[in-house]
Motif scaffolding. Sequence first.
Motif, PDB file in Angstrom:
ATOM      1  N   SER A   1       0.832  -1.204   0.000  1.00 39.03           N
ATOM      2  CA  SER A   1       0.000   0.000   0.000  1.00 39.03           C
ATOM      3  C   SER A   1       0.866   1.252   0.000  1.00 39.03           C
ATOM      4  O   SER A   1       0.391   2.364  -0.037  1.00 39.03           O
ATOM      5  N   ARG A   2       2.189   1.067   0.089  1.00 41.12           N
ATOM      6  CA  ARG A   2       3.093   2.233   0.097  1.00 41.12           C
ATOM      7  C   ARG A   2       3.669   2.464  -1.280  1.00 41.12           C
ATOM      8  O   ARG A   2       3.787   1.545  -2.063  1.00 41.12           O
ATOM      9  N   GLY A   3       4.051   3.683  -1.543  1.00 38.87           N
ATOM     10  CA  GLY A   3       4.737   4.003  -2.790  1.00 38.87           C
ATOM     11  C   GLY A   3       3.793   4.208  -3.960  1.00 38.87           C
ATOM     12  O   GLY A   3       2.607   3.939  -3.867  1.00 38.87           O
ATOM     13  N   ASN A   4       4.356   4.734  -5.006  1.00 36.61           N
ATOM     14  CA  ASN A   4       3.598   4.980  -6.231  1.00 36.61           C
ATOM     15  C   ASN A   4       4.429   4.496  -7.399  1.00 36.61           C
ATOM     16  O   ASN A   4       5.643   4.432  -7.316  1.00 36.61           O
ATOM     17  N   ARG A   5       3.775   4.160  -8.468  1.00 39.64           N
ATOM     18  CA  ARG A   5       4.516   3.874  -9.708  1.00 39.64           C
ATOM     19  C   ARG A   5       3.853   4.659 -10.820  1.00 39.64           C
ATOM     20  O   ARG A   5       2.651   4.951 -10.752  1.00 39.64           O
ATOM     21  N   PRO A   6       4.618   5.016 -11.853  1.00 36.33           N
ATOM     22  CA  PRO A   6       3.977   5.720 -12.966  1.00 36.33           C
ATOM     23  C   PRO A   6       3.038   4.771 -13.700  1.00 36.33           C
ATOM     24  O   PRO A   6       3.301   3.571 -13.776  1.00 36.33           O
ATOM     25  N   PRO A   7       1.950   5.290 -14.216  1.00 33.38           N
ATOM     26  CA  PRO A   7       1.035   4.424 -14.957  1.00 33.38           C
ATOM     27  C   PRO A   7       1.664   3.904 -16.238  1.00 33.38           C
ATOM     28  O   PRO A   7       2.573   4.526 -16.793  1.00 33.38           O
ATOM     29  N   THR A   8       1.175   2.763 -16.699  1.00 37.07           N
ATOM     30  CA  THR A   8       1.650   2.239 -17.981  1.00 37.07           C
ATOM     31  C   THR A   8       0.951   3.008 -19.115  1.00 37.07           C
ATOM     32  O   THR A   8      -0.052   3.695 -18.885  1.00 37.07           O
ATOM     33  N   GLU A   9       1.461   2.809 -20.317  1.00 34.73           N
ATOM     34  CA  GLU A   9       0.840   3.482 -21.473  1.00 34.73           C
ATOM     35  C   GLU A   9      -0.611   3.052 -21.633  1.00 34.73           C
ATOM     36  O   GLU A   9      -1.481   3.850 -21.967  1.00 34.73           O
ATOM     37  N   GLU A  10      -0.862   1.753 -21.382  1.00 36.56           N
ATOM     38  CA  GLU A  10      -2.229   1.226 -21.547  1.00 36.56           C
ATOM     39  C   GLU A  10      -3.166   1.841 -20.507  1.00 36.56           C
ATOM     40  O   GLU A  10      -4.300   2.193 -20.807  1.00 36.56           O
ATOM     41  N   GLU A  11      -2.667   1.957 -19.296  1.00 34.53           N
ATOM     42  CA  GLU A  11      -3.490   2.564 -18.236  1.00 34.53           C
ATOM     43  C   GLU A  11      -3.821   4.017 -18.608  1.00 34.53           C
ATOM     44  O   GLU A  11      -4.968   4.464 -18.467  1.00 34.53           O
ATOM     45  N   MET A  12      -2.792   4.732 -19.074  1.00 37.46           N
ATOM     46  CA  MET A  12      -3.025   6.149 -19.429  1.00 37.46           C
ATOM     47  C   MET A  12      -4.005   6.246 -20.597  1.00 37.46           C
ATOM     48  O   MET A  12      -4.879   7.110 -20.620  1.00 37.46           O
ATOM     49  N   ALA A  13      -3.834   5.319 -21.559  1.00 42.46           N
ATOM     50  CA  ALA A  13      -4.715   5.366 -22.745  1.00 42.46           C
ATOM     51  C   ALA A  13      -6.161   5.083 -22.345  1.00 42.46           C
ATOM     52  O   ALA A  13      -7.092   5.631 -22.937  1.00 42.46           O
ATOM     53  N   TYR A  14      -6.327   4.247 -21.313  1.00 48.36           N
ATOM     54  CA  TYR A  14      -7.695   3.936 -20.897  1.00 48.36           C
ATOM     55  C   TYR A  14      -8.388   5.184 -20.329  1.00 48.36           C
ATOM     56  O   TYR A  14      -9.559   5.455 -20.613  1.00 48.36           O
TER      57      TYR A  14
END
Length: 318
Positions: free
Chosen positions: A208-221
């Motif tokens: 539940s800690r930290g963040n990751r950048p979204p993937t291209e597919e996630e952003m496209a959605y």
Amino acid sequence: MREAWKSIREELLRRSVEGEEFISISDDSMSRINSALSSMPKGEDSVPGEPLTGNKRIPPQDDVKEIEFASEINISLDSPSDAMRRKKVLINGNSDFKIAPIPSPTPFTLPDGDKISRWNALRDIVLGDPVCKEHLKPGKKVVFGVGNLDAKIFFCGEAPGADEEIQGEPFVGRAGQLLTKIISAMGIARGDVYIGNIMNWRPELPTSRGNRPPTEEEMAYCLPYLKAQIEIVNPQVVVALGMTAVNGLLGVDPSRRMGKVRGKWASFEGRDLMITYHPSFLLQYGSKTTKRLVWEDMMLVMERTGIPVSEKQRSFFL
Ligand code: URA
């Protein structure tokens, strides 16, 4: 001297975040750095007292994890993007955690009507979107944009973080508080602008800690939802906060460097787009120099949107 070293360190960190991995230093500069370092006291902001020689490894400091001096000096810094790249590899290589496959965006139509009814309809669609909901941890919320539907300025961030997914509102955590301060420094209120994100859910991690950048597919959605918000609000200027926002809006381009694109007008679907650093970057590496860069970008936005810039504002962070 301490100030000079801090500036060098910050500049290196900034360049590292922009993707630069190596810099070259002439022998002359190297020996000047060495003599400066040897005369500096040890302490929180100081650098290791030992002079540097070729092939010298400096013990890790807090955010500068490793500085390696080889024959042609290679300075390798553990920037957030490096850390993220490593984390990505770890996530991808971790058989216990997989980023769920993302379908193509779900088509939707908005009713005719005024801004408020169209925005409400869009909000209902996004909050009820099964793909968005599927990515939430129990008890967490899909995050939709907030703000003035007649705003001239539309701030676009990356993705909700821990605080945002609890409250269901973008930019309410530490980065959000800084964004609110930036907006006040512009002489306007948070309620005068619109704030949205590329993503409507917080990209999942095994913990539940930290963040990751979204993937291209996630952003496209999620992009059609952001575009629809921009269309409804119809701002004069969109401000992309950080490289992920830029990638989400303009498409991923690994050769793009923040240092090259920030502070210049770009265009998103025919609208003026200003690119600047993300407030989290300022929280991590908020030197006066970096704050000034963001502030210069904000003054450009103010000028373009007809917000007066006072003499006092012009001298902020100088
Ligand atoms: N960072 C973002 O990009 N968006 C948020 O909503 C919060 C932090």
